[in-house]
Design a protein around this motif. Structure first.
Motif, PDB file in Angstrom:
ATOM      1  N   SER A  75      42.277  37.778   9.280  1.00  0.00           N
ATOM      2  CA  SER A  75      42.681  38.611  10.413  1.00  0.00           C
ATOM      3  C   SER A  75      43.017  37.684  11.570  1.00  0.00           C
ATOM      4  CB  SER A  75      41.571  39.593  10.809  1.00  0.00           C
ATOM      5  OG  SER A  75      40.445  38.898  11.312  1.00  0.00           O
ATOM      6  N   LEU A  76      43.662  38.228  12.602  1.00  0.00           N
ATOM      7  CA  LEU A  76      44.000  37.426  13.772  1.00  0.00           C
ATOM      8  C   LEU A  76      42.961  37.639  14.859  1.00  0.00           C
ATOM      9  CD1 LEU A  76      47.862  37.981  14.035  1.00  0.00           C
ATOM     10  CD2 LEU A  76      46.583  36.356  12.609  1.00  0.00           C
ATOM     11  N   VAL A  77      42.739  36.601  15.647  1.00  0.00           N
ATOM     12  CA  VAL A  77      41.732  36.672  16.705  1.00  0.00           C
ATOM     13  C   VAL A  77      42.228  37.497  17.888  1.00  0.00           C
ATOM     14  CG1 VAL A  77      40.442  35.307  18.390  1.00  0.00           C
ATOM     15  CG2 VAL A  77      40.655  34.506  16.025  1.00  0.00           C
ATOM     16  N   SER A  78      43.478  37.301  18.270  1.00  0.00           N
ATOM     17  CA  SER A  78      44.005  37.989  19.454  1.00  0.00           C
ATOM     18  C   SER A  78      45.333  38.647  19.114  1.00  0.00           C
ATOM     19  CB  SER A  78      44.191  36.992  20.601  1.00  0.00           C
ATOM     20  OG  SER A  78      45.069  35.954  20.216  1.00  0.00           O
ATOM     21  N   PRO A  79      45.714  39.688  19.847  1.00  0.00           N
ATOM     22  CA  PRO A  79      46.961  40.393  19.526  1.00  0.00           C
ATOM     23  C   PRO A  79      48.175  39.507  19.781  1.00  0.00           C
ATOM     24  CG  PRO A  79      46.030  41.201  21.578  1.00  0.00           C
ATOM     25  CD  PRO A  79      45.003  40.306  20.972  1.00  0.00           C
ATOM     26  N   PRO A  80      49.081  39.432  18.807  1.00  0.00           N
ATOM     27  CA  PRO A  80      50.304  38.651  19.002  1.00  0.00           C
ATOM     28  C   PRO A  80      51.351  39.476  19.738  1.00  0.00           C
ATOM     29  CG  PRO A  80      50.288  39.563  16.804  1.00  0.00           C
ATOM     30  CD  PRO A  80      48.992  39.988  17.447  1.00  0.00           C
ATOM     31  N   THR A  81      52.343  38.814  20.272  1.00  0.00           N
ATOM     32  CA  THR A  81      53.449  39.516  20.924  1.00  0.00           C
ATOM     33  C   THR A  81      54.557  39.848  19.933  1.00  0.00           C
ATOM     34  OG1 THR A  81      54.481  37.415  21.512  1.00  0.00           O
ATOM     35  CG2 THR A  81      52.964  38.396  23.122  1.00  0.00           C
ATOM     36  N   ALA A  82      54.456  39.294  18.716  1.00  0.00           N
ATOM     37  CA  ALA A  82      55.420  39.568  17.652  1.00  0.00           C
ATOM     38  C   ALA A  82      54.684  39.471  16.321  1.00  0.00           C
ATOM     39  CB  ALA A  82      56.576  38.572  17.703  1.00  0.00           C
ATOM     40  N   ASN A  83      55.310  39.948  15.258  1.00  0.00           N
ATOM     41  CA  ASN A  83      54.684  39.889  13.942  1.00  0.00           C
ATOM     42  C   ASN A  83      54.344  38.441  13.567  1.00  0.00           C
ATOM     43  OD1 ASN A  83      55.052  42.612  13.810  1.00  0.00           O
ATOM     44  ND2 ASN A  83      56.576  42.566  12.160  1.00  0.00           N
ATOM     45  N   VAL A  84      53.219  38.281  12.858  1.00  0.00           N
ATOM     46  CA  VAL A  84      52.775  36.968  12.380  1.00  0.00           C
ATOM     47  C   VAL A  84      52.684  37.032  10.854  1.00  0.00           C
ATOM     48  CG1 VAL A  84      50.939  35.244  12.394  1.00  0.00           C
ATOM     49  CG2 VAL A  84      51.464  36.534  14.481  1.00  0.00           C
TER      50      VAL A  84
END
Length: 421
Positions: A75-84
């Motif tokens: 999972s990602l730690v922080s919300p991205p500004t675009a898809n990862v």
């Protein structure tokens, strides 16, 4: 707070679980450990290092058993500004598809399936690389250690023939997992012993016996695997080996003819056992020949300086694996699916010069003189490779062990199969 942070960093560094590329000088790791081994269970806490951590992972390393796929979560730690998008690379695993996180689901654990494709006990690294228009995630990468295991014990053969009162070749199994104990039932023949820590069988058998099946059991205390092998002990056996050195088609050297030169090479090779005299199993139709008709229809009288003798028991020299017992004509009838009990060698395929015909079984290939490299006296390039010298293959048990595929140019290098006399 500061002391707790230092302790947390020290804990993660002690794990030594990832090799990652820092984004700036204050970053410690780009992938961080998600608490809990089961990625399908909701994660309530995670280990992170400040705000620079990028990706949560299930564990620092994985013990992965062959034949038992395992889920692994991200999972990602922080919300991205675009898809990862996360891509994965590891040659010891079956192909793994990408994972894509969006600003909406960045914290939701997604899983991949880890499936080992190696049966060896070894380690590899699962490389993880992120791509995104978000510069915070673009180029983030790291690796996770995969410790491969296989609940498996395998010896180099399934049937072995040892010579009575002669030191037996040591049987070293391949173990796919770390074991704590090894046992055998029934008890091994007199003079042979089993190392209970490694499953290695060694010793000098003292009494002849018919083939008897033994069950070897290896365990790590939780996982167990068994292997059945047959051991026969006899007063006389004859050994066969493949040379360590390869040669072009000119085998004569300073000898009187090609087969005689090949014999000299057999007896001076690094793989030659310490005792015995050996001859090369090949034909030139004149100085050495197995048969002049299919399968020696006229009997052993067709043999010319032939290297295999009627009624003899032949084994692999390096491990005493059973190969065959020669018939009255000094051959094994062809074609048959299992002319050999086991192949001439285990492991990587090796080809060796033989000169035999494709379907005129045990006869010299005579379509062109170069089928035996001019009686094993020339290393000239064969313009059409199919007209070159004939070879056998080390990893088969049918007639291709004696004649495999088309001819090989006489300037190429192949091995020699050597038979004890």
């Amino acid at each position: 707070m500061y002391k707790r942070m230092v302790r947390m960093i020290s804990f993660l560094l002690a794990l030594g679980f990832l090799s990652c590329n820092p984004v700036n000088g204050r970053d410690e790791y780009l992938l961080t450990l998600v608490n809990g081994m089961n990625p399908t269970t909701a994660v309530t806490t995670s280990f992170t290092i400040g705000t620079s951590s990028k990706i949560n992972v299930t564990s620092a390393s994985v013990i992965l058993y062959f034949g038992t796929p395992q889920l692994f979560g991200f999972s990602l730690v922080s919300p991205p500004t675009a898809n990862v998008t996360l891509a994965f690379t590891n040659s010891k695993l079956n192909a793994i598809g990408n994972l894509t996180f969006t600003p909406a689901n960045y914290s939701t654990i997604q899983t991949i399936t880890l499936t080992s494709n190696t049966q060896l006990m070894e380690s590899s690294s699962l490389s993880v690389t992120a791509t995104s228009a978000d510069t915070n995630y673009s180029g983030v990468s790291g690796s996770i250690t995969i410790n491969h295991r296989n609940v498996n014990i395998v010896y180099t053969g399934s049937s072995f023939i040892f010579k009575e009162d002669d030191s037996a070749p040591t049987l070293n199994p391949v173990l796919g997992f770390p074991i704590t104990n090894c046992s055998v039932a029934p008890a091994l023949p007199n003079g042979l012993s089993l190392n209970t820590s490694t499953c290695v069988i060694s010793g000098t058998p003292t009494d002849s016996q018919a083939g008897t099946t033994y069950t070897i059991t290896a365990t790590d205390g939780t996982n167990t695997d068994t292997e059945n092998i047959t051991i026969r002990i006899t007063p006389t056996v004859y050994r066969i080996f493949i040379t360590a050195t390869s040669y072009d088609g000119n085998l004569q050297g300073a000898a009187a003819n090609g087969p005689a030169g090949a014999d000299l090479k057999c007896n001076s090779d690094a793989n030659t056992p310490g005792t015995g005299t050996y001859k090369a199993m090949l034909t030139d139709g004149t100085n050495r020949n197995a048969c002049s008709t299919d399968n020696c229809g006229g009997g052993a009288g067709e043999n010319i300086d032939w290297v295999i003798q009627s009624g003899r028991i032949y084994i692999r020299a390096n491990d005493a694996a059973s190969l065959f017992t020669a018939n009255a004509s000094g051959i094994i009838n062809a074609p048959a699916a299992n002319m050999l009990s086991q192949s001439f060698a285990s492991g990587t395929t090796k080809y060796f010069w033989t000169g035999f015909a494709q379907t005129n079984y045990w006869q010299e290939a005579t379509a062109q003189t170069t089928n035996s490299c001019n009686n094993w006296t020339t290393n000239a390039n064969t313009a059409t490779a199919s007209e070159g010298g004939r070879v056998g293959a080390s990893n088969t048990t049918d007639y291709t062990a004696f004649r495999s595929g088309s001819g090989r140019s006489c300037d190429t290098f192949y091995y020699i199969l050597c038979v004890e006399q």
